[in-house]
Design a protein around this motif. Structure first.
Motif, PDB file in Angstrom:
ATOM      1  N   ASN A  20      -8.802   3.325 -11.007  1.00  0.00           N
ATOM      2  CA  ASN A  20      -8.198   2.348 -10.077  1.00  0.00           C
ATOM      3  C   ASN A  20      -6.685   2.256 -10.273  1.00  0.00           C
ATOM      4  O   ASN A  20      -6.054   1.301  -9.848  1.00  0.00           O
ATOM      5  CB  ASN A  20      -8.864   0.976 -10.188  1.00  0.00           C
ATOM      6  CG  ASN A  20      -8.792   0.394 -11.565  1.00  0.00           C
ATOM      7  OD1 ASN A  20      -8.133   0.941 -12.457  1.00  0.00           O
ATOM      8  ND2 ASN A  20      -9.441  -0.728 -11.778  1.00  0.00           N
ATOM      9  N   GLU A  64       2.201   0.376  -2.561  1.00  0.00           N
ATOM     10  CA  GLU A  64       1.674  -0.618  -3.491  1.00  0.00           C
ATOM     11  C   GLU A  64       0.659  -1.535  -2.814  1.00  0.00           C
ATOM     12  O   GLU A  64      -0.377  -1.878  -3.384  1.00  0.00           O
ATOM     13  CB  GLU A  64       2.815  -1.454  -4.081  1.00  0.00           C
ATOM     14  CG  GLU A  64       2.398  -2.044  -5.414  1.00  0.00           C
ATOM     15  CD  GLU A  64       3.466  -2.923  -6.013  1.00  0.00           C
ATOM     16  OE1 GLU A  64       3.095  -3.944  -6.600  1.00  0.00           O
ATOM     17  OE2 GLU A  64       4.662  -2.595  -5.874  1.00  0.00           O
ATOM     18  N   ARG A  67      -3.294  -1.967  -3.739  1.00  0.00           N
ATOM     19  CA  ARG A  67      -3.959  -3.242  -4.050  1.00  0.00           C
ATOM     20  C   ARG A  67      -5.224  -3.419  -3.214  1.00  0.00           C
ATOM     21  O   ARG A  67      -6.244  -3.882  -3.696  1.00  0.00           O
ATOM     22  CB  ARG A  67      -3.003  -4.417  -3.800  1.00  0.00           C
ATOM     23  CG  ARG A  67      -1.905  -4.538  -4.840  1.00  0.00           C
ATOM     24  CD  ARG A  67      -1.442  -5.973  -4.965  1.00  0.00           C
ATOM     25  NE  ARG A  67      -1.010  -6.536  -3.709  1.00  0.00           N
ATOM     26  CZ  ARG A  67       0.243  -6.513  -3.263  1.00  0.00           C
ATOM     27  NH1 ARG A  67       1.183  -5.964  -3.997  1.00  0.00           N
ATOM     28  NH2 ARG A  67       0.550  -7.042  -2.107  1.00  0.00           N
ATOM     29  N   ARG A  89      -7.820  -1.202  -4.681  1.00  0.00           N
ATOM     30  CA  ARG A  89      -8.364  -1.769  -5.914  1.00  0.00           C
ATOM     31  C   ARG A  89      -9.405  -2.842  -5.632  1.00  0.00           C
ATOM     32  O   ARG A  89     -10.375  -2.980  -6.364  1.00  0.00           O
ATOM     33  CB  ARG A  89      -7.237  -2.387  -6.754  1.00  0.00           C
ATOM     34  CG  ARG A  89      -6.504  -1.371  -7.595  1.00  0.00           C
ATOM     35  CD  ARG A  89      -5.446  -2.080  -8.388  1.00  0.00           C
ATOM     36  NE  ARG A  89      -4.657  -1.134  -9.155  1.00  0.00           N
ATOM     37  CZ  ARG A  89      -3.414  -1.376  -9.549  1.00  0.00           C
ATOM     38  NH1 ARG A  89      -2.836  -2.515  -9.241  1.00  0.00           N
ATOM     39  NH2 ARG A  89      -2.767  -0.483 -10.249  1.00  0.00           N
ATOM     40  N   SER A  90      -9.184  -3.603  -4.564  1.00  0.00           N
ATOM     41  CA  SER A  90     -10.140  -4.658  -4.256  1.00  0.00           C
ATOM     42  C   SER A  90     -11.474  -4.059  -3.796  1.00  0.00           C
ATOM     43  O   SER A  90     -12.482  -4.740  -3.743  1.00  0.00           O
ATOM     44  CB  SER A  90      -9.571  -5.603  -3.201  1.00  0.00           C
ATOM     45  OG  SER A  90      -9.525  -4.948  -1.959  1.00  0.00           O
TER      46      SER A  90
END
Lengths: 268, 220
Positions: free
Chosen positions: A54, A76, A80, A83-84
């Motif tokens: 991740n 970025e 994110r 990653r969620s």
């Protein structure tokens, strides 16, 4: 295309002016819906490897592709978002100590911008799924290790991830609790079809739940394949040691009670 | 034992002291809290390491904290006049008190945030949290007990400093203690003012500790 593709991954760290290779040229493919074990002794680089999936650790060289998307190519904000979609649980749970079980599970939903009422409804269902529906108002300090990990699992599932990363998730738990947590992970894998990546140093964990396993030794992938096959005929020294060590440790536990440290009267 | 005039004066002293203490604590936090968060975020291994910003912040913090409060109070007179229009009185005292407290508060905040488990921050990152979300939903929540304890200590210190500033026309109990007790040899008034300061300090400390305990869900 596999769900997780790791290509020629190398990670270097600088420690006191010296460059250390944590991982060298790792190639790994993890298929959708698998329960994939990554095993190695401490210091082998397993944690760095799982954090590369991740991008908590950015690789020095090589690529990580999730569903064919190169994580390096993401901004970025996109990272994110990605990653969620990848849940993660940890050895020491990492619950928010000042929030109760319910609010801990709501945390990723809050981050994703979900409305509070909706988030709470969802969290309540998740806590029931992981078997602690009655603990929603309890704070982490009031929960046992197994219960804490169940909260963490509920939290990791809140955003409906396609992948769940488990970093030594059962290492702080006693064998009985480990078994029940692994059972829960298996159930989740079957129910939601989530790909589960399990990092561990315990062969017993791999043997209980994983279909496939990769063995990491000294930052290098030394063996990979079906769990059954590796158990039957381990080729690498590391694999032999890990399988053999398991038996040794098993006997040790009976003779030396201090080895059973941390296995305090835990009821799940 | 005292006539009405003295009692009136003491009551006003209490009011002025509380006014200076709490307003300077409040505005100190308005400046010091973001300052402390900035130090935490930009430090080495922070959420956004930045040598230049941290270096400058660290330097300013140390400089202001090195200057003795009385000197700071005098040096800031023109600035104080600019902000509140005059250089004496309780309101004017708040200005140097805030300037003095802000870097101290920044350090208190920084160290409180440092205590938050790095693993919890990693967890938040793994869930896709942004820096702002980590600050507001993780750091400030998890560190709230330390932050509150720090605020209690800071308020206590400001109470003491507000008494000191009384010597240069700030008003409040410290002013009364010095004017009557020291210059006029009225020991009884001095003793009473000091006793009042002790009582106020005790109340601040006790209430602060109690709230901090109530906020804490870690041990039960």
């Amino acid at each position: 295309m596999s769900e997780i593709e790791i290509r020629n991954l190398t990670k270097k760290f600088e420690v006191k002016g010296q460059v250390v290779d944590a991982l060298r040229g790792i190639d790994l493919s993890i298929e959708k819906g698998d329960i994939f074990g990554i095993i190695g002794m401490s210091g082998a680089g397993k944690s760095t490897l799982v954090r590369s999936i991740n991008y908590l650790e950015k690789p020095t060289e090589g690529k990580v592709l999730i569903d064919g998307v190169d994580l390096e190519s993401l901004t970025e904000k996109q990272l994110r978002k990605k990653r969620s979609e990848i849940g993660m649980i940890f050895q020491s749970f990492h619950l928010l100590e000042q929030k109760n079980a319910m609010d801990n599970v709501c945390f990723p939903l809050e981050i994703a911008g979900m409305k509070k009422k909706q988030a709470r409804e969802k969290a309540r269902k998740l806590l029931e799924t992981v078997g602690i529906g009655d603990k929603e108002k309890s704070y982490p300090s009031q929960l046992s290790g197994g219960q804490k990990q169940r909260v963490a699992i509920a939290r990791a599932l809140a955003t409906e991830p396609k992948i769940l990363l488990c970093d030594e998730a059962t290492s702080a738990l006693d064998p009985q609790t480990t078994k029940s947590i692994l059972g829960l992970l298996k159930k989740i894998n079957e129910k939601y079809g989530i790909t589960i990546v399990i990092i561990t140093h315990q062969m017993s964990v791999v043997s209980q739940i994983c279909k496939k396993v990769a063995i990491i030794d000294g930052g290098v992938l030394v063996e990979e394949g079906d769990v059954e096959e590796i158990f039957r005929s381990p080729k690498s020294d590391a694999a032999k040691e890990l399988i053999f060590e398991k038996k040794v440790r098993y006997i040790k536990n009976f003779e030396q009670p201090e080895d059973a440290e941390g296995q305090v009267k835990e009821v799940v | 034992m005292f006539d009405e005039k003295v009692l009136q004066m003491l009551l006003e002293g209490i009011r002025d002291t509380l006014y200076m203490t709490f307003f300077s604590a409040f505005f100190g936090y308005v400046l010091g809290l973001p300052f402390g968060i900035a130090l935490y975020v930009t430090k080495k291994d922070g959420l956004r390491p930045n040598k230049v910003i941290y270096g400058i912040g660290d330097f300013i913090c140390n400089i202001i904290r090195s200057v003795p409060f009385l000197i700071l109070l005098i040096v800031l007179i023109p600035f104080t006049r600019l902000v509140v229009g005059k250089s004496y009185g309780s309101t004017a005292t708040i200005v140097p008190l805030v300037i003095c407290a802000a870097p101290y508060i920044a350090r208190v905040v920084e160290s409180a945030l440092n205590e938050v488990d790095a693993g919890v921050i990693e967890m938040a990152k793994s869930m896709g949290a942004s820096i702002w979300q980590i600050i507001f939903k993780v750091l400030l929540v998890e560190a709230r007990v330390s932050l509150f304890t720090g605020a209690t200590i800071t308020t206590g210190i400001l109470l003491g400093y507000s008494a000191m500033s009384g010597t240069v026309g700030g008003g409040g109990l410290g002013d009364i203690a010095v004017r009557y007790g020291y210059y006029r040899w009225q020991t009884d008034i001095m003793v009473v003012t000091v006793a009042l300061l002790i009582i106020i300090f005790q109340i601040i400390q006790n209430v602060g500790s109690r709230i901090a305990l109530r906020l804490d869900h870690r041990k039960r």
